[in-house]
Structures are given as C-alpha cells and as structure tokens.
Design a protein around this motif. Sequence first.
Motif, PDB file in Angstrom:
ATOM      1  N   ARG A 104      18.587 102.791 -45.890  1.00 29.15           N
ATOM      2  CA  ARG A 104      18.643 102.950 -47.341  1.00 29.15           C
ATOM      3  C   ARG A 104      19.358 104.256 -47.648  1.00 29.15           C
ATOM      4  NH1 ARG A 104      16.736 100.857 -52.036  1.00 29.15           N
ATOM      5  NH2 ARG A 104      15.842 102.236 -53.618  1.00 29.15           N
ATOM      6  N   TRP A 105      20.354 104.185 -48.535  1.00 29.69           N
ATOM      7  CA  TRP A 105      21.177 105.331 -48.882  1.00 29.69           C
ATOM      8  C   TRP A 105      20.909 105.747 -50.325  1.00 29.69           C
ATOM      9  CZ3 TRP A 105      24.024 107.472 -45.002  1.00 29.69           C
ATOM     10  CH2 TRP A 105      24.276 106.680 -43.880  1.00 29.69           C
ATOM     11  N   ARG A 106      21.056 107.046 -50.569  1.00 34.82           N
ATOM     12  CA  ARG A 106      20.760 107.582 -51.900  1.00 34.82           C
ATOM     13  C   ARG A 106      21.665 108.787 -52.168  1.00 34.82           C
ATOM     14  NH1 ARG A 106      16.254 108.390 -55.417  1.00 34.82           N
ATOM     15  NH2 ARG A 106      16.093 110.521 -56.212  1.00 34.82           N
ATOM     16  N   VAL A 107      22.187 108.878 -53.399  1.00 33.72           N
ATOM     17  CA  VAL A 107      23.008 110.018 -53.803  1.00 33.72           C
ATOM     18  C   VAL A 107      22.342 110.704 -54.988  1.00 33.72           C
ATOM     19  CG1 VAL A 107      25.232 110.772 -54.721  1.00 33.72           C
ATOM     20  CG2 VAL A 107      25.137 108.941 -53.018  1.00 33.72           C
ATOM     21  N   GLU A 108      22.136 112.000 -54.836  1.00 33.66           N
ATOM     22  CA  GLU A 108      21.607 112.823 -55.915  1.00 33.66           C
ATOM     23  C   GLU A 108      22.438 114.092 -56.002  1.00 33.66           C
ATOM     24  OE1 GLU A 108      17.399 114.815 -57.436  1.00 33.66           O
ATOM     25  OE2 GLU A 108      17.446 113.555 -55.648  1.00 33.66           O
ATOM     26  N   GLY A 109      23.065 114.296 -57.186  1.00 29.76           N
ATOM     27  CA  GLY A 109      24.039 115.368 -57.280  1.00 29.76           C
ATOM     28  C   GLY A 109      25.211 115.042 -56.372  1.00 29.76           C
ATOM     29  N   TYR A 110      25.603 115.975 -55.534  1.00 33.86           N
ATOM     30  CA  TYR A 110      26.666 115.720 -54.555  1.00 33.86           C
ATOM     31  C   TYR A 110      26.097 115.418 -53.168  1.00 33.86           C
ATOM     32  CZ  TYR A 110      29.744 117.844 -58.059  1.00 33.86           C
ATOM     33  OH  TYR A 110      30.432 118.123 -59.217  1.00 33.86           O
TER      34      TYR A 110
ATOM     35  N   LEU B 161      24.188 113.300 -50.205  1.00 30.66           N
ATOM     36  CA  LEU B 161      23.947 111.956 -49.702  1.00 30.66           C
ATOM     37  C   LEU B 161      22.772 111.991 -48.737  1.00 30.66           C
ATOM     38  CD1 LEU B 161      24.877 108.956 -49.257  1.00 30.66           C
ATOM     39  CD2 LEU B 161      26.298 109.848 -47.393  1.00 30.66           C
ATOM     40  N   TYR B 162      21.806 111.083 -48.936  1.00 26.21           N
ATOM     41  CA  TYR B 162      20.624 111.017 -48.111  1.00 26.21           C
ATOM     42  C   TYR B 162      20.488 109.619 -47.505  1.00 26.21           C
ATOM     43  CZ  TYR B 162      19.270 115.171 -50.803  1.00 26.21           C
ATOM     44  OH  TYR B 162      19.239 116.411 -51.403  1.00 26.21           O
ATOM     45  N   GLN B 163      19.738 109.544 -46.403  1.00 27.39           N
ATOM     46  CA  GLN B 163      19.436 108.246 -45.815  1.00 27.39           C
ATOM     47  C   GLN B 163      17.994 108.218 -45.298  1.00 27.39           C
ATOM     48  OE1 GLN B 163      22.162 107.850 -42.442  1.00 27.39           O
ATOM     49  NE2 GLN B 163      20.477 108.320 -41.056  1.00 27.39           N
ATOM     50  N   ARG B 164      17.443 107.021 -45.194  1.00 31.67           N
ATOM     51  CA  ARG B 164      16.143 106.789 -44.587  1.00 31.67           C
ATOM     52  C   ARG B 164      16.170 105.385 -43.988  1.00 31.67           C
ATOM     53  NH1 ARG B 164      11.827 104.790 -49.009  1.00 31.67           N
ATOM     54  NH2 ARG B 164      10.560 104.866 -47.129  1.00 31.67           N
ATOM     55  N   GLU B 165      15.228 105.103 -43.115  1.00 31.70           N
ATOM     56  CA  GLU B 165      15.172 103.787 -42.468  1.00 31.70           C
ATOM     57  C   GLU B 165      13.987 102.994 -43.002  1.00 31.70           C
ATOM     58  OE1 GLU B 165      17.660 102.868 -40.518  1.00 31.70           O
ATOM     59  OE2 GLU B 165      18.483 104.885 -40.875  1.00 31.70           O
ATOM     60  N   ILE B 166      14.243 101.737 -43.378  1.00 34.34           N
ATOM     61  CA  ILE B 166      13.185 100.797 -43.758  1.00 34.34           C
ATOM     62  C   ILE B 166      13.429  99.552 -42.925  1.00 34.34           C
ATOM     63  CG2 ILE B 166      12.027  99.550 -45.609  1.00 34.34           C
ATOM     64  CD1 ILE B 166      13.143 101.548 -47.577  1.00 34.34           C
ATOM     65  N   PRO B 167      12.833  99.450 -41.732  1.00 33.77           N
ATOM     66  CA  PRO B 167      13.178  98.394 -40.791  1.00 33.77           C
ATOM     67  C   PRO B 167      12.689  96.996 -41.223  1.00 33.77           C
ATOM     68  CG  PRO B 167      11.323  99.678 -39.978  1.00 33.77           C
ATOM     69  CD  PRO B 167      11.794 100.362 -41.215  1.00 33.77           C
TER      70      PRO B 167
END
Length: 399
Positions: free
Chosen positions: A385-391, A393-399
Amino acid sequence: MARRWVVISLLPLLAVGYVVGSSGMWDRVSNDFMKEDKPYGPGDFRIDGAQVLSMKLTNPEVTTKPREERSDPTRAEFTEQWMYDPGETANRRSVRILGGNLEGEISRHFEEPAQRADWWLAPDWSTLYLTTGWSDRAAELPPGQSYRPELTQLFKSTDQGQEWEKLRWPEDQNITFLRFIDAQRGYLIGWGPRVWRTRDGGDHWDELPVPEGSRNPENPRQQFDLVALGQDHVLRMAFYDHAADVSRIYALSWGEDILKQAFTIPGHVVMDIAANTESNVYVLATRGAPYFSLPSGERDAPRPSVVWSWNGDTLHKLHEFPPGLKGYALYLTPSGGLLFDGVNESTLLGNDVVAVSYDGGGSWKIQDEGRSAQGGYYDVHTGTRWRVEGYSLYQREIP
C-alpha cells in the motif's frame, strides 16, 4: 510525519472491539516524490521496484504579478487575462503521463488537453491505454442542449509511455472507464451507458447491449454506478433501480455477448466489487439511495458502509461498519484477505482508514492511517500500500 489523534471520536470504534493502527505503520521511501512537476500532485501513480509511472490530471499553472507591477499593490493580480476566466482555465487542463525512477528523475512522457481521463496499465507494464475527454468550457451551450459537446480520444503505448499511437475512435462517443484483461482483450464503458469490447488490442471494437433499465432517455450521459473486472475475467456492472429500490448487478463473462443479472442488493448503492478466480464476489455498498437523488433534508442521515458476499447462489451480509466510516474501495489481498478502504468522517480531519479481514468478512481489524493523503493506491499483486503526504512517499505491507 506528525499525526493528530482525535481520541474521543475513536472511542466508539474501540468499544466494539476494533483495533486502531499505530502511527509507525508506514516506511518512508522518498522525501521529494514528484516534486518537480508543477502544479504539484502525484497523480494516479504505480510503482514497480524503483520504476514509477503516473497518469496525472492537472490544472494550468497560474501566476501573479510582482507587487510593483500591480495596479493596486494590496491586491494580487494574475499575469495573464485568461487566468481570471474559469472557462478558459478549464480549457487549459491536461492529462500527463510521467515516468522515471524513485532515485532519479521523473519526467513527462506525454501530455494532452483533457478535463477527464482514465488509463489501464498492464501488470508487466508492457502496454498502456489512455482515454481523454475535453470540451470547450468557455463556449456557450448549443441551443436546446444541456451539455457542451465533449471530444474523446483513445491512445495506446507499448513502451511504458514513451511513444503513443492514437487509436481510431469516434470523438463524440464518450469513454469513462477502461477495463482490460490483458493487452489484447478489454472493454470500454461510456455515457449512455454503452459498452464496447476488443479482442485485438484496440484495432476493432464491438458494441454490446446494456441491461434494460440502465438507460435514462432524459439523460444521455447516464452511467453505471460501478464497473469492475474480476480476477475471474468477468465484467460486472451495477446500477440503482429507483422504482424497485435495489441495486442490480449484471455480469458478462469473456466471450459472451449478453449481460445477465447475477443478483440484487435491496436498499443500497454499490461502491465497489471484487471477485476472485473462483467467482466468489464481494460487494462494498452504502445504505440508501444514491446521494444526489435524495431530498436535501435526508442527505445528512447516517449511511453505513456494508460488505456483502455472493457465491453464485446466495447473497450474504458480511459486515456493517459504523456510520462514521465511509468506504470507497474493496480489494482482495494476495493472501485472500478482504481490504476495506475508506475515511473516518467522525474525525476532525477525515482520517484515512483501512479495515482488513482474513476470515471471509466475519471479523475486521480497523487501522487509522492518518490524515487524508494527496494520493496513493493498493497493489493487489504485491500487497503493498502506497501513500503520498506532502512530498513524501510512504509504503506498508498488507498481505
């Protein structure tokens, strides 16, 4: 990344046994994601390793004169006259395809005037399809017409968006959605509603009949409430039947020509549909009639999100979420879980929320992902799962 918590608003969730995720769930991947493309916005992006592709609908850049050049130094003035005209500003909107590397430059590969667009990217990134729609928003409405004509185009790329071929398509036939099985086989869905199918990569299109009752003679731009293509290669479409107060879900298997009603859901509007390879179908719906069809005095009434399942014979109500959680999307995770994607509207900022079930929808774990992001998506193939806040970029895993 600072995260604000509204403790009071979360208490009802905790009271019924839900678990709120911790603020440390995200890993930061980049501090300047898509920062150089102006106006800023990540668009509808996809990531494969370090490679990035994005389809971005964007407004034109507007600029103001320096204070010393203004007629009134206390009031901002645009540098060009068209910037004052909303119609002219809308005419300068465009869609861009951007590509590059997370560790390097992300640049524009393609740009076309557009106020609406949709795209499809093959899982192996070998092929892209893009549709655009543009109308002259500064022009007067044609006599006796409620809408301005819209010009529709259809494009295809086989080199990750570097070069594009304009496919033959009537400019007066809207395309709202692209739904493809692979680079050769897919569907287009447009106003009417209308459905077309290709078997040869977009060289030829055959129009298919739509269900009786899905069209409104008074609205030539009528659309389905939801169009989804499942892992079983079945195209499913939903529309709300006001007379019967039900959502009707129709299905079309590849190779068939006639949409057949699969099932109905009374008193709910369909938001999303997910189906696995065995044709087990899961539906995210909102209680009540479509929002804009309701009298204004009823629009603020609670409208809980509900997840249903259909096994080919029986419809089951799996779970109803608290009214404060508004669902927008439903996914199947790589391990067979269900992922509810929505917003907690009971918080002051409308925090993003996901809920995950690994027992077929019987129990759910709710996780607060923080205040609403500028963009993001869930990769059903990798579970990322990817997420952008401001500039950032973040990621996390949801298997």
